[in-house]
Design a protein around this motif. Structure first.
Motif, PDB file in Angstrom:
ATOM      1  N   LEU A  57       0.750  -1.292  -0.118  1.00  0.00           N
ATOM      2  CA  LEU A  57       0.207   0.002   0.047  1.00  0.00           C
ATOM      3  C   LEU A  57       0.869   1.276   0.046  1.00  0.00           C
ATOM      4  N   SER A 109      -1.311  -4.641   0.121  1.00  0.00           N
ATOM      5  CA  SER A 109      -2.018  -3.956  -1.134  1.00  0.00           C
ATOM      6  C   SER A 109      -2.781  -5.252  -1.907  1.00  0.00           C
ATOM      7  N   ARG A 122      -5.227  -7.146   0.440  1.00  0.00           N
ATOM      8  CA  ARG A 122      -6.522  -6.194   0.549  1.00  0.00           C
ATOM      9  C   ARG A 122      -7.225  -6.380  -0.630  1.00  0.00           C
ATOM     10  N   HIS A 144      -2.602  -5.130   6.468  1.00  0.00           N
ATOM     11  CA  HIS A 144      -2.805  -3.915   6.979  1.00  0.00           C
ATOM     12  C   HIS A 144      -3.871  -3.951   8.370  1.00  0.00           C
TER      13      HIS A 144
END
Length: 546
Positions: free
Chosen positions: A313, A355, A358, A385
């Motif tokens: 991310l 990233s 997710r 995350h």
């Protein structure tokens, strides 16, 4: 005299009746410490086996009073465990790698070149191939170039695969054969150039492209490689593996070897998402045979952390501006999810960076109801995350971990991620708590093949030298019971195999392992020293230590 004869006759009659009352078994184990890994984590001392199945477990008195056998083994207190299961590995890749130079011990780029030259002298071939190099272990921790490789091998194509399989170093001869030019590269992140010229390092899909140029083994050679790989697995105590990415021709060969009783290993085959695999297998429904299951598809959402291909991310701490590589879009993954959902197939997606994790979580959540039992998996889930952990539990998404990745990466992962982001990396306990269970594996040949080493890394968060002394982010270690379940019953559950494998219970397959010491009670530092004495599959000894 008459009274003595009558007593003897009655004794024989009673003993004969007692023996007739007992059920015949092929094998009885007694005087053991048997960890069943059942729901209560029950420990027994004896087990009876018939026709490849577990007939009964209990204490010695119960088993010997209810079962009889010509083969009774007194284990003199040795520990017995369910056959170990690797929930994520590359069995075929490991077998295939036996043809190539082992670069895992290369201490520098020059040392790697020496290993390649020595291997080529011993086993000369048109293609020169090696696997296992890791620049993070070298004094200069950067990707090499192919300048020296071109001098050593100006004519033979050379393909050297990085330890994670997500990057290759190739020479100019291989590049010429590939037909690639700097102008033809569709994603600049997947080829490293210098002054507009290839350096020889390619990542992700282009790394796969070069790997696929190497002629694959066939026929008797493939059989020999697979059986040798299975022997290694049995010696390590493995009775089943989940192979993360197979094509139809390899599955067919495995199926034939199993049907001929040559390959004893049970295989959970994750399909590569090829058109042939989708049409032939997925659209025809799941396949469940005694030793082969085909009911899942394997995808890649990003690359690996070591080669900075994991998609993050925020940029890499040690390479600002680089976010890694997302290797498939959410829309593309979603299209496959529809196909899998409609045909009852499991989706297993490699995602390492936060990233990529997710993205996969969000795509899965579009198709999964909160109480589903589809067991769609995220393979590795190395960096998550903090806001995303709960999605695993909310949608019953299974994080599939490999504990030795944490202890292999821990020396340099902080450089990639920084002090804050590393706290949510390799967070195995936090991930386990989302669903109350978690499957574990090795990802071999990227890591070593041993499930005992996986067990050790899971509970200690240390390498074999005991580093670090307090464990790497020890708050995310599992208990010994949890660790054992992760390589037995939970690994089986992640492959829909828990009703016939993964625990030692009546009616299940007699897959079990006998160790020379009890890893559940010995001091932590002694666990890596544990050796497999015997491995059984379906009640048959497939490995006995000499």
């Amino acid at each position: 005299m008459l009274q003595k004869l009558v007593f003897t006759f009655l004794t024989i009659m009673v003993l004969g009746a007692c023996d007739r009352d007992r059920t015949s078994a092929d094998l009885i184990l007694r005087n053991a410490v048997i960890y069943t890994a059942d729901s209560g984590f029950t420990i027994y001392t004896a087990m009876a086996i018939q026709n490849g199945k577990i007939m009964g477990v209990g204490d010695d008195k119960f088993i010997l009073e209810n079962y009889s056998s010509d083969s009774v083994i007194d284990l003199q207190g040795q520990a017995v465990f369910p056959g170990f299961i690797d929930a994520h590995c590359h069995f075929y890749g490991y077998a295939n790698m036996k043809r190539f130079a082992d670069l895992s011990k290369a201490s520098s780029y020059n040392n790697m070149l020496e290993i390649i030259q020595e291997h080529n002298n011993l086993y000369p071939d048109l293609w020169i191939v090696g696997r296992g190099w890791d620049q993070n272990k070298w004094p200069v921790k950067v990707f090499p170039d192919n300048e020296e490789l071109n001098k050593l091998f100006p004519e033979n194509p050379v393909v050297l695969v990085r330890v994670d399989g997500h990057a290759v170093l190739v020479n100019e001869a291989a590049i010429i054969l590939s037909g690639l030019t700097p102008d033809s590269i569709s994603d600049a992140k997947m080829a490293i150039l210098n002054n507009g010229k290839f350096t020889g390092v390619f990542l992700e899909s282009y790394a796969d492209y070069f790997r696929n140029l190497v002629p694959a083994p066939e026929g008797d050679q493939l059989t020999d490689l697979l059986l040798k790989a299975a022997d290694d697995c049995h010696e390590a105590g493995l009775t089943m593996v989940a192979d993360a990415g197979l094509d139809a021709e390899i599955i067919d060969h495995i199926d034939d070897l199993q049907d001929d009783s040559k390959l004893k290993m049970a295989i959970y085959a994750m399909l590569n998402p090829t058109e042939e695999n989708i049409n032939r297998f997925v659209k025809s429904g799941i396949v469940v045979k005694p030793k082969l299951s085909i009911r899942s598809i394997k995808f890649y959402a990003d690359g690996a952390l070591g080669s900075r291909g994991a998609c993050l991310l925020d940029p890499y701490t040690d390479q600002p501006g680089n976010y890694g590589i997302l290797t498939m879009s959410a829309d593309e993954l979603g299209r496959y999810c529809v196909i899998a959902y409609d045909n009852g197939y499991q989706i297993n997606t490699h995602a390492i960076g936060d990233s990529a994790v997710r993205m996969v979580l969000n795509v899965y959540s579009n198709y999964l109801l909160p109480d589903n039992d589809l067991r769609w998996r995220i393979e590795h889930a190395q960096i998550v995350h903090p806001d995303d952990f709960n999605l695993f539990g909310e949608f019953k998404i299974v994080p599939s971990i490999q504990a030795t990745h944490a202890t292999s990466d821990m020396r340099w992962a902080g450089n990639r991620l920084g002090k804050e982001r590393i706290k949510n990396a390799y967070a195995y306990r936090k991930l386990m708590l989302q669903n109350g269970w978690i499957p574990n594996g090795t990802d071999f040949p990227i890591e070593g093949i041993s499930p005992i080493h996986t067990f050790y890394a899971t509970i200690s968060r240390k390498d074999h030298k005991g580093y670090p002394s307090k464990g790497f982010q020890k708050e995310n270690a599992l208990t010994r019971e949890e660790a054992l379940r992760s390589v037995t019953i939970w690994a089986a559950k992640s492959c829909f195999e828990e009703n016939r494998r993964g625990s030692l219970e009546p009616g299940k397959n007699a897959d079990f392992v006998i160790l020379d010491r009890d890893i559940m009670v010995i001091p932590e530092r002694e666990i890596p020293l544990a050796k497999v004495m015997r491995t059984y599959i379906d009640g048959e000894a497939v490995y006995i230590q000499n």
